[in-house]
Design an enzyme around this catalytic site. Structure first.
Site, mmCIF file in Angstrom:
data_model
loop_
_atom_site.group_PDB
_atom_site.id
_atom_site.type_symbol
_atom_site.label_atom_id
_atom_site.label_comp_id
_atom_site.label_asym_id
_atom_site.label_seq_id
_atom_site.Cartn_x
_atom_site.Cartn_y
_atom_site.Cartn_z
ATOM 1 N N HIS A 306 0.851 -1.188 0.000
ATOM 2 C CA HIS A 306 0.000 0.000 0.000
ATOM 3 C C HIS A 306 0.888 1.240 0.000
ATOM 4 C CE1 HIS A 306 -3.153 2.842 1.084
ATOM 5 N NE2 HIS A 306 -3.992 1.906 0.694
ATOM 6 N N ASP A 363 -7.955 -5.295 -0.039
ATOM 7 C CA ASP A 363 -8.469 -6.201 -1.089
ATOM 8 C C ASP A 363 -8.116 -7.659 -0.850
ATOM 9 O OD1 ASP A 363 -7.601 -3.478 -3.056
ATOM 10 O OD2 ASP A 363 -9.652 -4.241 -2.867
HETATM 11 C C1 SDX Z 1 -6.218 -0.046 -3.024
HETATM 12 O O1 SDX Z 1 -4.484 4.581 -2.241
HETATM 13 C C2 SDX Z 1 -5.374 3.897 -1.592
HETATM 14 O O2 SDX Z 1 -5.708 4.222 -0.457
HETATM 15 C C3 SDX Z 1 -5.917 2.660 -2.309
HETATM 16 C C4 SDX Z 1 -6.911 1.828 -1.505
HETATM 17 C C5 SDX Z 1 -8.176 2.610 -1.254
HETATM 18 O O3 SDX Z 1 -8.876 2.260 -0.280
HETATM 19 O O4 SDX Z 1 -8.519 3.483 -2.088
HETATM 20 O O5 SDX Z 1 -6.346 1.417 -0.275
HETATM 21 C C6 SDX Z 1 -7.346 0.594 -2.299
HETATM 22 O O6 SDX Z 1 -5.991 0.290 -4.163
HETATM 23 C C7 SDX Z 1 -5.347 -1.032 -2.294
HETATM 24 C C8 SDX Z 1 -4.138 -1.531 -3.156
HETATM 25 C C9 SDX Z 1 -4.666 -2.638 -4.091
HETATM 26 N N1 SDX Z 1 -3.625 -2.998 -5.061
HETATM 27 C C10 SDX Z 1 -2.951 -4.185 -4.953
HETATM 28 O O7 SDX Z 1 -3.109 -4.983 -4.036
HETATM 29 C C11 SDX Z 1 -2.001 -4.448 -6.108
HETATM 30 C C12 SDX Z 1 -0.671 -4.998 -5.560
HETATM 31 N N2 SDX Z 1 -0.030 -3.890 -4.809
HETATM 32 C C13 SDX Z 1 0.882 -3.064 -5.517
HETATM 33 O O8 SDX Z 1 0.891 -3.017 -6.882
HETATM 34 C C14 SDX Z 1 1.398 -1.849 -4.762
HETATM 35 O O9 SDX Z 1 1.698 -2.260 -3.494
HETATM 36 C C15 SDX Z 1 0.490 -0.622 -4.696
HETATM 37 C C16 SDX Z 1 -0.003 -0.227 -6.049
HETATM 38 C C17 SDX Z 1 -0.670 -0.889 -3.804
HETATM 39 C C18 SDX Z 1 1.323 0.521 -4.099
HETATM 40 O O10 SDX Z 1 2.253 0.892 -5.042
HETATM 41 P P1 SDX Z 1 3.438 1.922 -4.680
HETATM 42 O O11 SDX Z 1 3.156 2.635 -3.400
HETATM 43 O O12 SDX Z 1 3.704 2.742 -5.897
HETATM 44 O O13 SDX Z 1 4.625 0.979 -4.345
HETATM 45 P P2 SDX Z 1 5.657 0.459 -5.422
HETATM 46 O O14 SDX Z 1 4.928 -0.135 -6.598
HETATM 47 O O15 SDX Z 1 6.648 1.547 -5.675
HETATM 48 O O16 SDX Z 1 6.358 -0.752 -4.637
HETATM 49 C C19 SDX Z 1 7.430 -0.486 -3.732
HETATM 50 C C20 SDX Z 1 8.264 -1.756 -3.778
HETATM 51 C C21 SDX Z 1 8.672 -2.150 -5.182
HETATM 52 O O17 SDX Z 1 9.854 -2.946 -5.057
HETATM 53 P P3 SDX Z 1 11.299 -2.201 -5.325
HETATM 54 O O18 SDX Z 1 11.158 -1.450 -6.633
HETATM 55 O O19 SDX Z 1 11.477 -1.297 -4.143
HETATM 56 O O20 SDX Z 1 12.275 -3.343 -5.372
HETATM 57 O O21 SDX Z 1 7.478 -2.867 -3.296
HETATM 58 C C22 SDX Z 1 7.289 -3.814 -4.341
HETATM 59 C C23 SDX Z 1 7.590 -3.089 -5.649
HETATM 60 O O22 SDX Z 1 8.065 -4.018 -6.626
HETATM 61 N N3 SDX Z 1 5.894 -4.226 -4.261
HETATM 62 C C24 SDX Z 1 5.457 -5.477 -4.413
HETATM 63 C C25 SDX Z 1 4.071 -5.411 -4.206
HETATM 64 N N4 SDX Z 1 3.708 -4.146 -3.953
HETATM 65 C C26 SDX Z 1 4.840 -3.408 -3.996
HETATM 66 N N5 SDX Z 1 6.113 -6.625 -4.701
HETATM 67 C C27 SDX Z 1 5.349 -7.742 -4.766
HETATM 68 N N6 SDX Z 1 4.022 -7.780 -4.570
HETATM 69 C C28 SDX Z 1 3.347 -6.631 -4.296
HETATM 70 N N7 SDX Z 1 2.041 -6.650 -4.111
#
Ligand code: SDX
Length: 429
Positions: A306, A363
């Protein structure tokens, strides 16, 4: 003396005021940055940028706190139903008994759709994704209420708010009936909000329908958990479109489209698809945790991580507990719930997830409850939209109430070609 931030660029120094919120959050107010220094800021994805001041929802990502208008999400889930939380988010205070009854009665009066709206469903393919239907029909509602679209007319706004809250469940349930080829079921106004939605989803004209009270309770809790989340992607979209003075229906339709994304609200559908993939792959949880750690693999654990929560997502804890309670009450052994629990255990003990502070989000478990209720997977994000609607509305109203409201128009830094000579087509290589 108010605290300020000093920015030194070369021989220039700019002093910028600090703004401090009611929870002690501090922000550098850069409203005068460009006029005082010629500089703009860059912040892909707005990771560090606050778009506005807001009094609706407070999140503390480090402490796992979520409050709507100052009330902890845990308290609201334990004491309210979804309609009462809608009132709180939109009007800012918990309603009195009379206010709540009047609000419920008004919403009941708007649950039906114009009969011509039903014709739209004939045009969609039977396998149309319900989020595509929802966004289309909500935008089209503006064509049926052309006399009440002015965002600056309080009477227009009030009736549009009640129409949207009342009609979204009807639009959603109709899209499900379309997909299963069953007759559309009219709303029944003596039923509560969630009971009415379930009967429109699952009743058939040839027999009476009674909702399972456990399902009604679980649905209220899920909708409350999804009701608002400050400046998330879809809410920021609603505010962006609203800043242009677009009508509320058009703004909510834009929010629905943003929510559809699998990185946002679409994640609940993606979680169940991922859990089913793991189940069909002999439940090999470690394999998928390893895949998620491979940055070049493009696979992510859906429902994990998140932007704000760097500790647990309080909603995930509430939903997981409800999951456990409902499944045991129904004596259901859902292999997907067991796989989700194993996935959580393995990931939370793996350095890759611990270092990046990746925890289950809202989720991760919601889809297991939707499945237990009998909601088809493509409808999961539609239910997220039903929950998030009061949050979108509250932020849209708040944006219009800002004394310094301006159309959203971010700056950029240009990186394309500098000016060059035009070459007529017959002289190009
Ligand atoms: C919702 O904003 C809100 O409040 C949203 C929400 C709401 O109520 O409105 O809470 C609802 O959208 C919840 C999130 C649902 N999405 C997912 O579950 C999809 C999987 N999660 C990710 O794609 C990610 O965690 C996000 C999109 C939720 C957050 O993305 P960020 O903050 O841009 O983080 P990032 O993509 O920059 O990740 C940081 C690091 C990265 O690794 P490095 O580049 O540092 O090596 O964490 C890794 C990412 O690769 N990472 C994950 C991961 N989520 C982040 N690696 C594996 N699995 C994951 N799920």
């Amino acid at each position: 003396m108010a605290e300020t931030a000093k920015l030194v660029v070369g021989s220039e120094q700019v002093e910028l005021p600090l703004f401090v919120g009611t929870e002690g959050e501090r922000a550098i107010d850069i409203s005068r940055l460009r006029s005082d220094s010629g500089l703009v800021t860059l912040d892909e994805g707005y990771v560090n940028t606050g778009s506005t001041r807001s009094a609706i929802t407070f999140l503390d990502g480090e402490r796992g706190i979520l409050r709507y208008r100052g009330y902890p999400i845990e308290t609201l889930c334990a004491n309210c139903d979804f309609v009462e939380v809608c009132y709180l988010l939109i009007y800012g205070e918990l309603p009195t008994r009379d206010q709540l009854e009047a609000f419920r009665a008004s919403i009941c009066r708007h649950t039906m759709l114009h009969e011509d709206v039903r014709q739209f469903y004939n045009g969609f393919p039977s396998d149309a994704h319900p989020m595509g239907i929802l966004a289309s029909v909500v935008a089209a509602l503006s064509t049926f209420y052309q006399d009440s679209l002015d965002p600056h007319n309080p009477r227009h706004v009030e009736v549009s708010i009640h129409r949207l809250l009342a009609k979204l469940p009807t639009i959603a349930a109709y899209s499900h009936k379309k997909s299963v080829g069953q007759p559309f079921i009219y709303p029944q106004n003596e039923r509560s909000y969630c009971d009415n939605f379930l009967q429109m989803m699952f009743a058939v004209p040839c027999e009476p329908y009674e909702s399972d009270p456990d399902f009604v309770h679980a649905l209220n809790l899920l909708l409350i958990c999804h009701a608002d989340h400050e400046q998330n992607c879809s809410t920021s979209t609603v505010r962006m479109v609203g800043s242009a003075d677009a009508n509320l229906f058009a703004c909510v339709a834009a929010g629905i489209s943003a929510l559809w994304g699998p990185l946002h609200g679409g994640a609940n559908e993606a979680v169940v698809n991922m859990l089913e993939r793991i189940r069909d792959d002999s439940g090999n949880v470690q394999k998928y945790v390893n895949m998620a750690k491979d940055r070049n693999g493009g696979f992510r654990l859906m429902g994990f991580g998140h932007r704000v929560y760097k500790n647990f997502d309080p909603r995930a804890k509430i939903i997981e507990a409800e999951c456990r309670k409902l499944l045991s009450k129904m004596s259901i052994r859902d292999p997907l719930f067991e796989i989700a629990q194993q996935l959580e255990d393995v990931a939370l003990n793996d350095d890759y997830f611990v270092e990046r502070k990746l925890y289950p989000n809202v989720d991760f478990y919601s889809g297991v409850i939707y499945r237990a209720i009998g909601i088809p997977v493509p409808m999961f994000t539609v239910l997220f939209a039903m929950g998030r609607l009061p949050g979108w509305i509250a932020h849209w109203v708040e944006m219009h109430e800002l004394s310094n409201k301006r159309i959203y128009r971010p700056r950029q830094v240009y990186t394309g070609p500098t000016e060059r000579e035009f070459v007529p087509v017959n002289q190009r290589g």
